[in-house]
Scaffold this motif. Structure first.
Motif, short mmCIF file in Angstrom:
data_model
loop_
_atom_site.label_atom_id
_atom_site.label_comp_id
_atom_site.label_asym_id
_atom_site.label_seq_id
_atom_site.Cartn_x
_atom_site.Cartn_y
_atom_site.Cartn_z
N GLU A 7 0.75 -1.02 0.17
CA GLU A 7 -0.13 0.31 0.31
C GLU A 7 1.06 1.06 0.40
OE1 GLU A 7 -3.36 0.31 2.35
OE2 GLU A 7 -2.60 2.35 3.88
N ARG A 9 -0.05 5.54 0.31
CA ARG A 9 -0.75 6.20 0.60
C ARG A 9 -0.31 7.15 0.21
NH1 ARG A 9 -5.02 4.24 2.94
NH2 ARG A 9 -5.74 6.44 3.06
N ASP A 11 -2.56 10.75 0.71
CA ASP A 11 -3.40 11.67 1.37
C ASP A 11 -2.67 11.79 2.79
OD1 ASP A 11 -3.31 9.01 3.12
OD2 ASP A 11 -5.41 9.13 3.25
N ALA A 150 -5.55 -1.38 -7.46
CA ALA A 150 -6.67 -0.48 -6.68
C ALA A 150 -6.05 0.39 -6.37
CB ALA A 150 -7.20 -1.92 -5.42
N GLU A 151 -6.56 1.69 -7.19
CA GLU A 151 -5.68 2.83 -6.69
C GLU A 151 -7.28 3.51 -6.53
OE1 GLU A 151 -3.25 4.78 -9.24
OE2 GLU A 151 -2.97 3.69 -10.53
N SER A 152 -7.75 4.64 -5.83
CA SER A 152 -7.96 5.72 -5.44
C SER A 152 -6.90 7.11 -4.90
CB SER A 152 -8.80 5.35 -3.57
OG SER A 152 -7.90 5.02 -3.04
N PRO A 153 -8.12 8.36 -4.98
CA PRO A 153 -7.30 9.45 -4.53
C PRO A 153 -6.43 9.43 -3.91
CG PRO A 153 -9.50 10.07 -5.39
CD PRO A 153 -9.58 8.33 -5.17
N VAL A 156 -2.84 3.44 -3.57
CA VAL A 156 -2.92 2.84 -4.67
C VAL A 156 -2.67 1.68 -3.68
CG1 VAL A 156 -0.53 3.44 -4.41
CG2 VAL A 156 -1.94 2.09 -6.12
N GLY A 170 -12.05 -2.10 0.49
CA GLY A 170 -12.67 -1.14 -0.09
C GLY A 170 -12.05 -0.93 -1.45
N VAL A 171 -12.42 -1.94 -2.35
CA VAL A 171 -12.24 -2.27 -3.80
C VAL A 171 -13.85 -1.84 -4.61
CG1 VAL A 171 -11.86 -3.53 -6.08
CG2 VAL A 171 -10.53 -3.61 -3.57
N ASP A 172 -13.42 -1.27 -5.38
CA ASP A 172 -14.94 -1.12 -6.19
C ASP A 172 -15.14 -2.70 -6.85
OD1 ASP A 172 -17.10 -0.71 -7.86
OD2 ASP A 172 -15.71 1.69 -9.07
N GLY A 199 -13.09 -1.57 -10.27
CA GLY A 199 -12.29 -0.69 -9.52
C GLY A 199 -10.25 -1.49 -9.62
#
Length: 598
Positions: A7, A9, A11, A150-153, A156, A170-172, A199
């Protein structure tokens, strides 16, 4: 050969170590021998180890190089690691282990993002830089080793399998409509970066991806061989090509003998795997020093289920320690369920079950095998290549699609409910763009290129990785040695297509193999019970398509499914796949991995 997870981060928060631990834990089959987790600020890395090279704890992962400020995890095998180690030592690098994992990290320390250019082998790599906060991901040239994202704002995550990402949470899990169109049209192949889930993506082969601490990213494709004629080989005779390819393949087989444990061979009895056995014997691994393994099934619907006559002949010729694995048809349902659970993505090929069963038995004897996978794509062994020889580049799409595509846009409209139809015809548009790229001289070259760079990676290579690693078995594929692939890509198409396909390889085979193995109809890894659906297997497909989750998803038109169920073996794809199985397998995979979203 292992499983990695991690992972990163973006953020400002610290990495979720527990999520990485959950992801790594799902891959215990890939790496049953050891595990490890490392974290620092926004980054966490997890690993499951299968001990093949340097069996000591010194090669445990994650690999931490405090002097260089690097931490890495690695899945695969670097066949030239000894040579690289010596080169790096000469440049002043000091090693604390005797394995290839540390060589990868040290190579990055020396050459930065160009480290991949120095690696010969199969690999997926993640490296974290302490001082810059940068994360670097890389995948081998042919995509032999997987890497899912799996990436989000704000974050990753990455792992060797898609189910590992699901375990992180948390995966779409929404179905990707474009990927669904690819799956149903391009014979279950979903080209990168897409997967069937919105996702989750996958890093394309031959790609390095960099995540900077400030949130920016960049990618580089570091290998894209030319599928055309090279000036320096313009005067080569047919014999010159045979000699060069034999020499290159022998080198590839020799490289894949590197291990601190015994190496066996998956022997189907066909030309490709038989040639691997012959070359290994020539390198001194014959006369009962080499274990070979073959699998066979009961005949169903008039289709034979084994090729033991050929594999037995090869084993006898080279004196191998041969193992025949016979599987009664009635035993197919449990391994089918296990094979589906082992799939990182849904794969319709019935070979998956065969490879799962074969790997289960082989893993009781050895931890590493060589396989003949890839020769058909590299050297023109499939039936759709000769028709391409008669057309120009502009006609390649129609010829290729007729032979390979399961459905066109109109066909998709008959299968899918309207809400699930993607715009246009994604598979056709993708293939048209790929075939039209520069760097391929003829229509045959263009067809071989898309099969080498796309189909091969996301069908047979992925199948072998998933099914062997489900049992902690490392599979090595000498026909996908990148130097051999580069040479074969420049070989004139007429030499590849001769003698009904793979002509140049057949001539090489005549030097070392019994003629019966060469002068025979092309065989496949047969599982008749999955191409001719009946009994318990048909009931299982019907149950999957009528399950509550399937009804909630409502992917397929009810009238189309009902018609297939009424005559389950009537509709076949151009590649002799069962269209009912294609639909049922997708639902089985989604349900097996707990995906209940639309």
């Amino acid at each position: 050969m292992c499983g990695l997870a991690g992972e990163f981060r973006r953020d400002g928060s610290r990495a979720d170590v527990s999520a990485v631990e959950r992801m790594a834990a799902t891959m215990s089959d890939r790496g049953p021998d050891d595990s490890g987790v490392w974290s620092q600020g926004p980054t966490a890395l997890g690993h499951r180890r299968l001990k093949i090279i340097d069996l000591s704890a010194a090669s445990g992962q994650p690999i931490v190089d405090a002097a260089a400020g690097l931490t890495g995890v690695f899945n695969g095998c670097i066949y030239n690691y000894r040579e690289l180690r010596a080169e790096l030592q000469a440049k002043g690098h000091r090693f604390f282990s005797a394995g290839d994992s540390e060589v990868v990290v040290k190579a990055y320390a020396e050459w930065g993002l160009d480290f991949v250019d120095h690696l010969i082998g199969m690999f997926a790599v993640a490296i974290s830089e302490r001082d810059t906060g940068r994360l670097v991901l890389a995948r081998d040239r042919l995509g032999i080793k997987p890497l899912y994202l799996a990436e989000s704002p704000g974050v990753v995550r990455f792992a060797s399998t898609l189910p590992a990402l699901l375990a992180g949470g948390g995966v779409d899990t929404t179905i990707d409509r474009v990927a669904l169109a690819h799956y149903l049209s391009f014979h279950s192949i979903v080209p990168p970066p897409r997967t069937i889930l919105r996702g989750v993506t996958k890093l394309p082969p031959a790609t390095v991806k960099v995540y900077e601490a400030d949130g920016t990213t960049r990618e580089r494709v570091y290998w894209d061989p030319s599928f055309g004629r090279a000036d320096e080989r313009a005067g080569w005779s047919e014999r010159d090509w045979q000699d060069a390819l034999l020499d290159s393949l022998t080198t590839a087989v020799r490289r894949r003998m590197v291990a601190d444990v015994p190496v066996g061979v998956l022997l189907s009895g066909g030309l490709d795997s038989s040639l691997v056995v012959a070359l290994l014997a020539g390198e001194g691994q014959g006369r009962s020093g080499l274990a070979t393994f073959s699998i066979g099934f009961d005949a169903v619907g008039g289709r034979e289920g084994d090729e033991f006559v050929y594999s037995d002949l090869v084993a006898k010729t080279f004196g191998t320690d041969h193992h025949q694995i016979r599987v009664p048809t009635g035993d197919l349902l449990p391994p089918l369920e296990a094979a589906v659970a082992a799939m990182s993505e849904p794969m319709v090929s019935h070979d998956c079950v065969a490879f799962w069963l074969l790997s289960q038995e082989v893993a009781r004897h050895v931890k590493v095998v060589q396989s003949g996978q890839g020769a058909d794509e590299i050297l023109g062994g499939y039936h759709w290549y000769p028709p391409l020889a008669g057309v120009d580049r502009e006609q390649a799409l129609e010829t290729y699609a007729k032979a390979f595509f399961d459905r066109d846009a109109a066909g998709l409209a008959r299968v899918l409910n309207p809400d699930w139809l993607a715009d246009g015809d994604p598979a056709r548009e993708f293939v048209a763009a790929h075939l039209g790229r520069p760097g391929a001289h003829t229509a045959v070259d263009a067809g071989l290129r898309i099969d080498t760079q796309v189909m091969l990676t996301d069908d047979p290579v992925k199948r072998v990785d998933n099914m062997t690693m489900a049992h902690g078995l490392e599979a090595r594929v000498p026909f996908l040695d990148h130097e051999f692939v580069e040479l074969a890509a420049s070989c004139p198409p007429e030499l590849k297509l001769a003698q009904g396909g793979k002509g140049v390889l057949k001539e090489i085979g005549r030097r070392v193999l019994p003629h019966e193995v060469i002068d025979r109809p092309k065989g496949y890894f047969p599982v008749p019970g999955l191409t001719h659906l009946e009994g318990k297997l048909l009931d299982r497909v019907r149950d999957a398509l009528s399950a509550p989750e399937a009804r909630r998803r409502d992917l397929f038109r009810a009238d189309y499914v009902d018609a297939l169920l009424a005559d389950p073996n009537a509709e076949l794809t151009p590649l002799n796949g069962n269209k009912l199985w294609q639909l049922g397998l997708l639902e089985m995979w989604l349900q097996s991995h707990g995906i209940d979203s639309p």
